[in-house]
Design an enzyme around this catalytic site. Structure first.
Site, PDB file in Angstrom:
ATOM      1  CB  CYS A   2      -0.845   0.043   1.272  1.00  0.00           C
ATOM      2  SG  CYS A   2      -1.659  -1.517   1.619  1.00  0.00           S
ATOM      3  NE  ARG A  27       4.174   1.773  -1.338  1.00  0.00           N
ATOM      4  CZ  ARG A  27       5.277   1.082  -1.124  1.00  0.00           C
ATOM      5  NH1 ARG A  27       6.322   1.279  -1.893  1.00  0.00           N
ATOM      6  NH2 ARG A  27       5.349   0.188  -0.161  1.00  0.00           N
ATOM      7  CD1 TRP A  74      -2.736  -4.445  -5.347  1.00  0.00           C
ATOM      8  CD2 TRP A  74      -1.477  -5.671  -3.975  1.00  0.00           C
ATOM      9  NE1 TRP A  74      -2.397  -5.597  -6.002  1.00  0.00           N
ATOM     10  CE2 TRP A  74      -1.629  -6.379  -5.191  1.00  0.00           C
ATOM     11  CE3 TRP A  74      -0.711  -6.268  -2.973  1.00  0.00           C
ATOM     12  CZ2 TRP A  74      -1.066  -7.620  -5.421  1.00  0.00           C
ATOM     13  CZ3 TRP A  74      -0.146  -7.514  -3.200  1.00  0.00           C
ATOM     14  CH2 TRP A  74      -0.327  -8.173  -4.419  1.00  0.00           C
ATOM     15  CG  ASN A 100       3.049  -0.915   2.927  1.00  0.00           C
ATOM     16  OD1 ASN A 100       2.564  -1.912   2.403  1.00  0.00           O
ATOM     17  ND2 ASN A 100       4.247  -0.450   2.626  1.00  0.00           N
ATOM     18  N   GLY A 101       1.912  -3.454   4.984  1.00  0.00           N
ATOM     19  CA  GLY A 101       2.650  -4.613   5.486  1.00  0.00           C
ATOM     20  C   GLY A 101       1.685  -5.683   5.965  1.00  0.00           C
ATOM     21  CD  GLU A 482      10.795  -8.401 -19.409  1.00  0.00           C
ATOM     22  OE1 GLU A 482      10.546  -9.242 -18.534  1.00  0.00           O
ATOM     23  OE2 GLU A 482      10.450  -7.209 -19.306  1.00  0.00           O
ATOM     24  CE  LYS A 486       7.110  -6.142 -18.976  1.00  0.00           C
ATOM     25  NZ  LYS A 486       8.312  -6.231 -18.214  1.00  0.00           N
ATOM     26  CD  GLU A 489       3.915  -6.948 -16.406  1.00  0.00           C
ATOM     27  OE1 GLU A 489       5.043  -6.730 -16.828  1.00  0.00           O
ATOM     28  OE2 GLU A 489       3.633  -6.898 -15.192  1.00  0.00           O
ATOM     29  CG  HIS A 505      12.555 -32.013 -25.988  1.00  0.00           C
ATOM     30  ND1 HIS A 505      13.023 -33.282 -26.249  1.00  0.00           N
ATOM     31  CD2 HIS A 505      13.542 -31.160 -26.348  1.00  0.00           C
ATOM     32  CE1 HIS A 505      14.263 -33.199 -26.717  1.00  0.00           C
ATOM     33  NE2 HIS A 505      14.594 -31.914 -26.790  1.00  0.00           N
ATOM     34  CE  LYS A 608       7.557  -0.061 -11.386  1.00  0.00           C
ATOM     35  NZ  LYS A 608       7.889  -0.854 -12.599  1.00  0.00           N
TER      36      LYS A 608
HETATM   37  O1  M6R Z   1      10.882  -4.122  -7.936  1.00  0.00           O
HETATM   38  P1  M6R Z   1      11.373  -5.437  -8.446  1.00  0.00           P
HETATM   39  O2  M6R Z   1      12.272  -5.292  -9.629  1.00  0.00           O
HETATM   40  O3  M6R Z   1      11.983  -6.292  -7.379  1.00  0.00           O
HETATM   41  O4  M6R Z   1      10.061  -6.178  -8.953  1.00  0.00           O
HETATM   42  C1  M6R Z   1      10.098  -7.506  -9.381  1.00  0.00           C
HETATM   43  C2  M6R Z   1       8.840  -7.874 -10.125  1.00  0.00           C
HETATM   44  O5  M6R Z   1       7.720  -7.745  -9.293  1.00  0.00           O
HETATM   45  C3  M6R Z   1       8.634  -7.009 -11.373  1.00  0.00           C
HETATM   46  O6  M6R Z   1       9.730  -7.062 -12.225  1.00  0.00           O
HETATM   47  C4  M6R Z   1       7.380  -7.474 -12.152  1.00  0.00           C
HETATM   48  O7  M6R Z   1       7.577  -8.747 -12.686  1.00  0.00           O
HETATM   49  C5  M6R Z   1       7.034  -6.463 -13.244  1.00  0.00           C
HETATM   50  N1  M6R Z   1       5.637  -6.107 -13.144  1.00  0.00           N
HETATM   51  C6  M6R Z   1       7.233  -6.959 -14.623  1.00  0.00           C
HETATM   52  O8  M6R Z   1       6.943  -6.002 -15.574  1.00  0.00           O
END
Ligand code: M6R
Length: 613
Positions: A2, A27, A74, A100-101, A482, A486, A489, A505, A608
């Site tokens: 949060c 966040r 969140w 937060n936590g 990657e 992308k 997500e 395989h 994020k």
């Molecule tokens: O802040 P971080 O780089 O540790 O975050 C890791 C992942 O949560 C982050 O890379 C996530 O996979 C992204 N949303 C990907 O775009």
């Protein structure tokens, strides 16, 4: 996970709080709320959904008052509802908390409080904090917080406000980020400095176990035994405009186009062509330590994990060190075999990812030297590692990581050259070549971005596909992973990635005419193998292959014979190609999500910074 903001001063608190929360929406964003002291009494507003719902409500019925706390949530405990939104009150209704936590022993605490007659309004662990502090309150808010926290297990950053104490907001930090801002006759609390930049550039980074009070006396930091601690005020140079969209439709697109600048910053000052050396920028990781290393373990999550996989190829190639890359959430629950000759590298944009942080702490406990490849250096991870390789790519707001990813890969290249030189596994001539290539990298990225209109046209053709397959080999296998991440997500299209040699395989059975295949087939040591893998898939009798799109090197006239569509990228050394090849995949994901009308910067179910397990 949060965002928290607190304000004490003379401005309208609700404006400051909502403005700060806007910067923290990355966040988490399933509900938001504020509590403001108005006419000597606390008034609370909470709304489900995005922050705008709260802002609209406050626009219709403003809250007057210059002291308050706010929160964007969140959900972790309890669904996103108004009654679960923060701030939460204690039994008296005179004390509020934003948190937060995770309070790990909240059930036990809640049962104890319920037995004493407390009635709870929400399903959250956070509300327990309010009741607990309220039950300890005897006229002194900081003392009540200190006393209550003795019973709390878990992680938290929290801010408390009591209507009988209009002159004090109390903040605490234990395992979740919190900073204080120092202004003229005003002070602030926030989860992150970006929430403060409209008001002040003077920031106090808090440590775990700190209790902070803001009020007319400014900022006071103490430990949980009430020993005052020296105030270290840092000056933050970030430009608030850097956190805005700068004319782009979305932060993600802005951040994709910022990559020449962000890479320049990552590499800045580190490439010493005259001396043919790398300067990592943190003296704490000495050459002696690096010479003593026998093995490297990388821990990270998501996109950062894929950057780690590229790093494995880089470090093995240049420094001839065995490298293992672990998903941090798996690593922390194994019994990893580590020793003081193992360098553990934590890669993270936010520096707050709970799993990566836990893995890092385990490595430290086992006596490993640790290096953080981190963007937010004031973060918890940034302060716990032995040394930092700062990404310096500036704030990344879009949930989908782009510029931080390419900076992470660039940082691993810089580290690889440095380790190779220190360990004498890389010749001076090869090091000079790589340093020269890295100097040229931002310009090459600028050139690569010129392909954006071609990617857009391709996106128009494939936006309605239900599935996507990404193939790569060698150092570009992580690029395929990657690219698939992308796309899934932000567009919610099912996308998978495979090492192309693995197709036969099993996964090849998936292929039909409805499955576009994106193959990364740029110039490399495994180019011929990649072409064979494409042909293998296409020549299956009785199975029609979906369209094959290749990302290929400019000037490769052969590739058109093997695939249906080609996206050409500039030629570059293979070690740098994961950065160049990531760009068309970022753009493709962005364009498809835009065509589909998705919420690009804040995709569903995501946040994020993942500061919970
Ligand atoms: O802040 P971080 O780089 O540790 O975050 C890791 C992942 O949560 C982050 O890379 C996530 O996979 C992204 N949303 C990907 O775009």
């Amino acid at each position: 996970m949060c965002g928290i903001v607190g304000y004490w001063g003379a401005k309208q608190a609700s404006d400051v709080l909502v403005g700060g929360l806007r910067r923290l929406e990355y966040r988490g964003y399933d509900s938001a709320g504020v509590a403001v002291l108005t006419g000597g009494a606390l008034h609370i507003r909470r709304e489900v959904g995005k922050l705008q719902a709260l802002a609209d409500g406050l626009g219709r019925a403003p809250l007057e008052g210059s002291v308050g706390i706010g929160h964007t949530r969140w959900a972790t405990h309890g669904r996103p509802t108004t009654y679960n939104a923060h701030p939460h009150t204690d039994a008296s209704g005179r004390l509020v908390v934003v948190h937060n936590g995770i309070i790990e022993n909240y059930m036990a605490l809640k049962e104890k409080l319920q037995a004493a007659g407390h009635v709870f309004q929400s399903d959250t662990d956070s509300e327990v904090l309010a009741h607990l502090v309220g039950s300890c309150y005897g006229g002194d808010l900081p003392a009540a917080v200190r006393h209550a926290l003795q019973q709390v297990e878990g992680t938290y950053a929290a801010a408390f406000l009591h209507q009988d104490h209009p002159d004090t907001i109390v903040g605490v930090r234990h395992g979740a980020p919190l900073v204080a801002g120092v202004g003229e006759q005003e002070s602030f609390l926030a989860s992150d400095v970006s929430a403060l930049l409209d008001h002040t550039r003077s920031v106090v980074y808090l440590d775990d176990g700190n209790l902070v009070q803001i009020g007319p006396e400014g900022v006071r930091v103490s430990d949980l035994a009430d020993n005052a601690l020296p105030l270290e005020v840092h000056r933050v140079d970030w430009n608030p405009a850097a956190a805005e969209k700068a004319g782009f439709e979305h932060f993600m697109l802005k951040e994709i186009h910022e990559q020449p600048a962000s890479l320049t910053n990552t590499l800045g000052g580190r490439l010493d062509q005259a001396a043919n050396r790398i300067h990592l920028g943190d003296q704490r990781l000495t050459e002696d330590t690096l010479r003593g290393i026998r093995r490297v373990v990388v821990v990270a999550c998501g996109t950062a994990y894929y950057a780690g996989l590229v790093g494995k190829y880089v470090l093995e190639e240049l420094a001839r060190l065995p490298v293992e890359v672990d998903v941090a959430s798996e690593f922390r629950y194994r019994r990893p075999v580590l020793d003081p000759e193992t360098l553990v590298i934590a890669i993270s944009q936010s520096g707050e990812t709970a799993d990566t942080l836990a893995a890092l702490r385990e490595a430290k406990r086992l006596g490993c030297p640790t290096l953080g490849v981190i963007n937010a250096i004031g973060s918890t991870m940034g302060r716990e590692v032995d040394a930092v390789l700062a990404l310096q790519s500036g704030p990344e707001i879009s949930v989908a990581s782009t510029k931080a990813y390419t900076s992470m890969v660039a940082a691993m290249l810089v580290l690889g050259v440095h380790l190779g030189q220190v360990r004498t596994t890389l010749s001076d001539a090869d090091a000079a070549g790589l340093i020269r290539d890295l100097k040229h990298l931002p310009a090459l990225v600028t050139k690569t971005l010129e392909m954006a209109p071609k990617v857009r046209a391709l996106a128009e053709a494939f936006a309605l596909s239900q599935n996507f397959l990404f193939l790569g080999r060698g150092i570009n296998y992580p690029t395929a992973l990657e690219g698939a991440l992308k796309l899934k997500e932000i567009s919610y299209i099912h996308a998978e990635a495979y090492a192309a040699g693995e197709m036969k395989h099993g996964p090849i059975a998936l292929i039909n005419e409805a499955m576009p295949v994106l193959a990364i087939a740029t110039r490399s040591a495994t180019y011929d193998k990649m072409v064979s893998n494409i042909q293998e898939a296409r020549s299956r009798k009785g199975s029609a292959m979906g369209t094959v799109i290749a990302v290929a090197t400019e000037g490769d006239i052969q590739i058109a014979h093997h695939v249906d569509r080609v996206l050409f990228v500039p030629d570059c050394p293979e070690l740098l190609s994961p950065i160049i090849n990531a760009i068309p995949l970022q753009l493709l994901a962005y364009d498809i999500a835009r065509i589909l009308g998705k919420d690009i910067d804040q995709p569903r179910n995501l946040a994020k910074s993942v500061t919970v397990e």
